[in-house]
Design an enzyme around this catalytic site. Structure first.
Site, mmCIF file in Angstrom:
data_model
loop_
_atom_site.group_PDB
_atom_site.id
_atom_site.type_symbol
_atom_site.label_atom_id
_atom_site.label_comp_id
_atom_site.label_asym_id
_atom_site.label_seq_id
_atom_site.Cartn_x
_atom_site.Cartn_y
_atom_site.Cartn_z
ATOM 1 N N ASP A 261 63.787 73.742 36.660
ATOM 2 C CA ASP A 261 64.853 72.906 37.203
ATOM 3 C C ASP A 261 64.811 72.995 38.725
ATOM 4 O OD1 ASP A 261 67.174 71.544 37.886
ATOM 5 O OD2 ASP A 261 68.386 72.447 36.307
ATOM 6 N N ARG B 206 81.696 63.154 38.187
ATOM 7 C CA ARG B 206 80.501 63.463 37.411
ATOM 8 C C ARG B 206 79.301 63.400 38.344
ATOM 9 N NH1 ARG B 206 77.384 65.721 33.446
ATOM 10 N NH2 ARG B 206 75.626 64.397 32.888
ATOM 11 N N ARG C 263 66.427 70.655 40.739
ATOM 12 C CA ARG C 263 67.443 69.765 41.287
ATOM 13 C C ARG C 263 68.273 70.449 42.374
ATOM 14 N NH1 ARG C 263 70.247 67.984 35.778
ATOM 15 N NH2 ARG C 263 69.824 70.199 35.397
#
Length: 219
Positions: free
Chosen positions: A141, A63, A143
């Site tokens: 976004d 994850r 990231r």
């Protein structure tokens, strides 16, 4: 616990700007982990991978969890982040092995804590999560998952089973040389406080959230 190069305490050849700094046992309410700490020299962030069991090198259950103080620490129902972190940690323990990489610097999809709170205030006035970021003059976004790929390379991981609903995470890992053999859904039951947020993630950010169709009654 072993990895591709043997004992986890031995470092694989460094292939990125990510440096392994420390490896410490971390007993948790979920089970026993090794907390492997990294320094991202490119961004200056401190990162951690929670490693459970004998991970091996192929088809490792993983994850990539973006830092979310409000959800992870305070139990916010504005998002599903805290529940996803809980579910991911339980899943790797149930599977017998796996890795949860906790990505600092990803707060609010990369805009930071205070900006995220400002965006949440705008959402309370009627904007969705995408519109709120744009209204603040911030990226939707920002990231980057290169550091996560660097951590996997260091741990000797070649291919993963990725717990995620976000196809962009898969694409990013594959660009950085980590094969994703399976995407494992991580679906959290929505509530009235986060249903609009989740629908926006599906409709505007391409998240795969088929379970939302069963809760059309939520406002």
């Amino acid at each position: 616990m072993t990895d591709k190069v043997g004992v986890l305490g031995k470092k694989a050849p460094q292939r990125t700007g990510v440096e392994r700094v420390v490896n410490a046992p971390l007993p948790t309410v979920y089970g026993k982990f090794q907390a492997v700490g990294y320094l991202d020299h490119d961004r200056g962030d401190e990162q951690v991978a929670l490693v459970h069991g004998d991970i091996g090198s192929e088809n490792v259950l993983v994850r990539l969890h973006s830092e979310c103080l409000t959800g992870d620490a305070f139990g916010s129902q504005h998002c599903e982040c805290g529940d996803q972190l809980d579910a991911a940690l339980r899943a790797v323990v149930k599977a017998g092995s796996g890795i949860v990489v906790y990505l600092r610097g990803h707060e609010g999809r990369g805009i930071g804590l205070l900006a995220k709170l400002r965006a949440m205030a705008l959402q309370a006035e009627g904007l969705d999560t995408v519109e709120a970021n744009l209204a603040l003059g911030l990226p939707v976004d920002s990231r980057d998952y290169g550091v996560a790929a660097g951590i996997f390379h260091d741990l000797g991981v070649n291919s993963v089973r990725l717990m995620s609903n976000n196809p962009r995470k898969r694409e990013a890992l594959e660009r950085h040389g980590i094969e994703v053999t399976e995407t494992v859904p991580l679906l959290i039951t929505p509530c009235e406080s986060n249903i609009t947020y989740l629908r926006t993630k599906r409709e505007r950010l391409d998240h795969v959230l088929p379970h939302l169709d069963a809760v059309a009654h939520l406002s």
